[in-house]
Write a protein that holds these residues in place. Structure first.
Motif, PDB file in Angstrom:
ATOM      1  N   GLU A  72       0.814  -1.229   0.000  1.00  0.00           N
ATOM      2  CA  GLU A  72       0.000   0.000   0.000  1.00  0.00           C
ATOM      3  C   GLU A  72       0.845   1.275   0.000  1.00  0.00           C
ATOM      4  O   GLU A  72       0.556   2.204  -0.775  1.00  0.00           O
ATOM      5  N   PRO A  73       1.903   1.389   0.824  1.00  0.00           N
ATOM      6  CA  PRO A  73       2.712   2.631   0.786  1.00  0.00           C
ATOM      7  C   PRO A  73       3.348   2.866  -0.597  1.00  0.00           C
ATOM      8  O   PRO A  73       3.416   3.997  -1.069  1.00  0.00           O
ATOM      9  N   VAL A  74       3.812   1.776  -1.240  1.00  0.00           N
ATOM     10  CA  VAL A  74       4.434   1.902  -2.554  1.00  0.00           C
ATOM     11  C   VAL A  74       3.402   2.370  -3.587  1.00  0.00           C
ATOM     12  O   VAL A  74       3.668   3.259  -4.409  1.00  0.00           O
ATOM     13  N   LEU A  78       3.325   5.670  -5.797  1.00  0.00           N
ATOM     14  CA  LEU A  78       3.196   5.588  -7.251  1.00  0.00           C
ATOM     15  C   LEU A  78       2.096   6.517  -7.757  1.00  0.00           C
ATOM     16  O   LEU A  78       2.271   7.213  -8.774  1.00  0.00           O
ATOM     17  N   VAL A  79       0.967   6.550  -7.062  1.00  0.00           N
ATOM     18  CA  VAL A  79      -0.147   7.420  -7.460  1.00  0.00           C
ATOM     19  C   VAL A  79       0.279   8.879  -7.430  1.00  0.00           C
ATOM     20  O   VAL A  79      -0.043   9.657  -8.345  1.00  0.00           O
ATOM     21  N   THR A 252       9.152   7.051  -0.916  1.00  0.00           N
ATOM     22  CA  THR A 252       8.526   5.969  -0.155  1.00  0.00           C
ATOM     23  C   THR A 252       9.453   4.762  -0.065  1.00  0.00           C
ATOM     24  O   THR A 252       9.611   4.146   1.003  1.00  0.00           O
ATOM     25  N   VAL A 253      10.075   4.419  -1.205  1.00  0.00           N
ATOM     26  CA  VAL A 253      11.011   3.294  -1.232  1.00  0.00           C
ATOM     27  C   VAL A 253      12.202   3.570  -0.304  1.00  0.00           C
ATOM     28  O   VAL A 253      12.668   2.674   0.423  1.00  0.00           O
ATOM     29  N   GLN A 254      12.693   4.813  -0.311  1.00  0.00           N
ATOM     30  CA  GLN A 254      13.793   5.168   0.583  1.00  0.00           C
ATOM     31  C   GLN A 254      13.423   4.952   2.047  1.00  0.00           C
ATOM     32  O   GLN A 254      14.211   4.407   2.843  1.00  0.00           O
ATOM     33  N   VAL A 255      12.237   5.414   2.429  1.00  0.00           N
ATOM     34  CA  VAL A 255      11.787   5.274   3.816  1.00  0.00           C
ATOM     35  C   VAL A 255      11.741   3.802   4.216  1.00  0.00           C
ATOM     36  O   VAL A 255      12.177   3.422   5.319  1.00  0.00           O
TER      37      VAL A 255
END
Length: 599
Positions: A72-74, A78-79, A252-255
């Motif tokens: 969901e965070p990814v 993306l959105v 988000t990916v970094q986090v």
């Protein structure tokens, strides 16, 4: 007119081999290319080795990749990435279009302002621009809505409540995108042939119509490849908004990988999503370029994944219907049904040229030219190259501004308004309106290549509200019957011969029902075999009573058709009179010298 060629004899021809041997059942063996085979083998080996290395190495962490790919965070990141890309592309290219049009504007201040914006925004790094916007509340604490330069205020808002991180990112990306896209669009505009602008102006199309209907559609073929590069760069550049702590895809990916330390699998999650975005954009680019390629190529590019789509949905999914499905109605005349000559819709106009002079720098092209052309007459203008013939023709419909003197059509000034003994040049909108009464056929045709034959003819009458669209289409069909091209109504100019293109150009000029029709060397760009096609149409026009002014080198044609022949040299009318007198018994030695060389 109608031009037909008998090809029936072609079907009776038989090609017989020189010997009696039959070659129809021989086996054909294609040539072999060992280097190409080994190159293909090497490429296949490299691909297989890379896939094997990536898929079998456990350190890539494909199980972690699968766990987070649809997390969901990814997906939320993306959105945001897709939203920023889409909105910034639309806003950036809209502003970029306005900036590009301002750059080519004739207003020095507007053009200079556009240049300054582009210079400034291309100079500032995107990350610096984003940080400035994010800290704009420090410079301007509140936003006040009221009357400028007074104390009257209607509403007041804190800057921090208006400029959220998402808003700052969107504004920054859009402003940055606009600066680069404007130069791409300007390059596309400059790539459109100048003749297209002249043809649109001669038809009386408004500046806005010229820009959005004629220039920009043609410029798109130049704009699209680089423009999509910018959009793809923007999609990847959204990762720059991490400095605003905005959780788009990369942030988000970094986090996530800072928490679980699975750096490579999470980076692959972002990489694959970016690959998907780029693939979708590339497919969109292909189909948009295919759309704007109409008229530029004799055959449109094949649809991407065409064989696959045919297999899944059948051949009908790729069929492109011809443009005007509107001709199925009975109100449209069919080819060959029109028996009349060119209909004389309006009374022909009389032209008076009063002491016109024109210079280009130090070169005087027209020198105090005076001429009266009677309504319904046919006037042929002869003379050597550089004598001012075409320039005189272009001053009649005000495509060229004169330096001195003026021109009237039916006692109405072209391009000016008279007040006492002073002439005031009209605004462009009014000039275009009056210019529509003076049709012009250009030496190089100047048909709009992205429009079909039908669209070329109906563009001006519909745009200028002279005819409704159905009326304009009926008229176009009638005119194409008269010039012998009723079967080419759905063709693009590039699919026609030179003679056919020039006949379409004549039909396009006639569609405005002009008082006067100007021809600028209508046959000089044609092969000798095609000259007759065009001259036959002009002869029929001459018999209809239309006022024609023709710049030509066809001496025989001028002798046959013209009521008056004019000989020009060095920007002056040297001699004028009936064809028999000027061509057979010239009074001026310069005329006799010229005719002796060309006859």
């Amino acid at each position: 007119m109608a031009i037909a060629t008998d090809y029936s004899s072609a079907h009776s021809l038989k090609v017989t081999p020189s010997s009696g041997e039959d070659y129809t059942h021989y086996k054909i063996v294609k040539a072999k290319y060992p280097t190409r085979f080994f190159g293909t083998l090497f490429a296949a080996f490299v691909i297989i080795a890379m896939l094997q290395s990536i898929l079998t190495n456990s350190k890539w962490g494909w199980d972690v990749f699968a766990e987070w790919f649809f997390a969901e965070p990814v997906l939320a990141g993306l959105v945001r990435t897709l939203l920023l890309t889409a909105l910034a592309s639309v806003l950036g290219f809209a502003l970029g279009t306005a900036l590009a049009l301002a750059r080519v504007s004739k207003s020095p201040l507007l053009s200079g302002l556009s240049w300054a914006y582009i210079w400034l925004l291309r100079s500032i790094p995107l990350i610096v621009l984003l940080l400035i916007l994010n800290n704009l509340g420090y410079l301007y604490e509140t936003v006040r809505i009221g009357v400028p330069y007074t104390d009257i205020s209607f509403a007041e808002y804190p800057m921090v409540s208006i400029l959220s991180p998402f808003a700052a990112a969107l504004i920054g990306l859009s402003l940055n995108q606009a600066a680069f896209s404007s130069e791409i669009i300007r390059g596309g505009i400059l790539s459109v042939d100048q003749g297209q602008l002249e043809a649109a102006a001669a038809l009386g199309l408004s500046r806005r119509r010229q820009a959005f209907r004629i220039v920009l559609p043609q410029a798109m073929r130049t704009i699209l490849p680089t423009g999509f590069n910018e959009i793809i760069g923007l999609a990847k550049g959204t990762s720059m908004v991490y400095v605003l702590a905005l959780p788009e895809l990369f942030y988000t990916v970094q986090v996530i990988y800072r928490r679980n330390l699975e750096v490579v699998p999470l980076l692959m999650v972002a990489t694959v999503w970016y690959l998907i975005i780029m693939t979708v954009l590339s497919v969109a680019q292909y189909y948009i370029e295919r759309h704007f390629s109409k008229g530029a190529l004799r055959n449109a590019p094949a649809p991407l994944f065409g064989p696959l789509l045919r297999r899944l949905f059948g051949a009908s999914i790729l069929a492109r219907p011809p443009f005007p499905a509107v001709f199925s109605g009975t109100s449209v005349p069919k080819a060959g049904t029109s028996k009349s000559s060119f209909t004389q819709w309006r009374a022909p106009g009389a032209i008076r040229i009063h002491g016109v002079s024109k210079s280009f720098g130090l070169l005087k092209v027209l020198d105090n030219v005076r001429l009266d052309i009677k309504a319904g007459s046919v006037t042929a203008i002869l003379g050597p190259s550089g004598s001012g013939k075409s320039t005189l023709l272009r001053t009649i419909n005000h495509l060229e501004r004169v330096d001195d003197g003026f021109i009237t059509v039916d006692d109405e000034l072209v391009g000016y308004r008279k007040s006492g003994r002073t002439l005031y040049e009209l605004k462009e909108k009014e000039i275009l309106k009056r210019r529509a009464d003076i049709g012009m056929v250009f030496q190089s045709f100047n048909l709009f290549p992205h429009l079909t034959v039908l669209e070329n003819i109906i563009e001006a009458p519909v745009s200028l509200n002279r005819l409704s669209r159905p009326e304009a289409m009926n008229l176009a069909r009638e005119l194409l019957v008269r010039v012998g091209l009723s079967d080419k109504i759905n063709a693009y100019p590039r699919q026609l011969s030179g003679g056919q293109q020039q006949r379409v150009a004549i039909a396009r000029a006639l569609a405005l029902r002009p008082k006067v029709l100007l021809f600028d060397e209508p046959t000089s760009a044609l092969d000798p075999e095609l000259v007759g096609e065009v001259l036959d149409v002009i002869k029929e026009l001459a018999l209809s009573g239309t006022t024609l002014v023709i710049v030509t080198h066809e001496i025989g044609f001028a002798r046959e058709v013209a009521d008056t022949v004019i000989f020009m040299d060095a920007g002056k009318i040297v001699e004028s009179g009936a064809p028999d007198q000027v061509l057979n018994r010239p009074a001026n030695p310069r005329t006799a010298e010229f005719l002796a060389k060309v006859l």
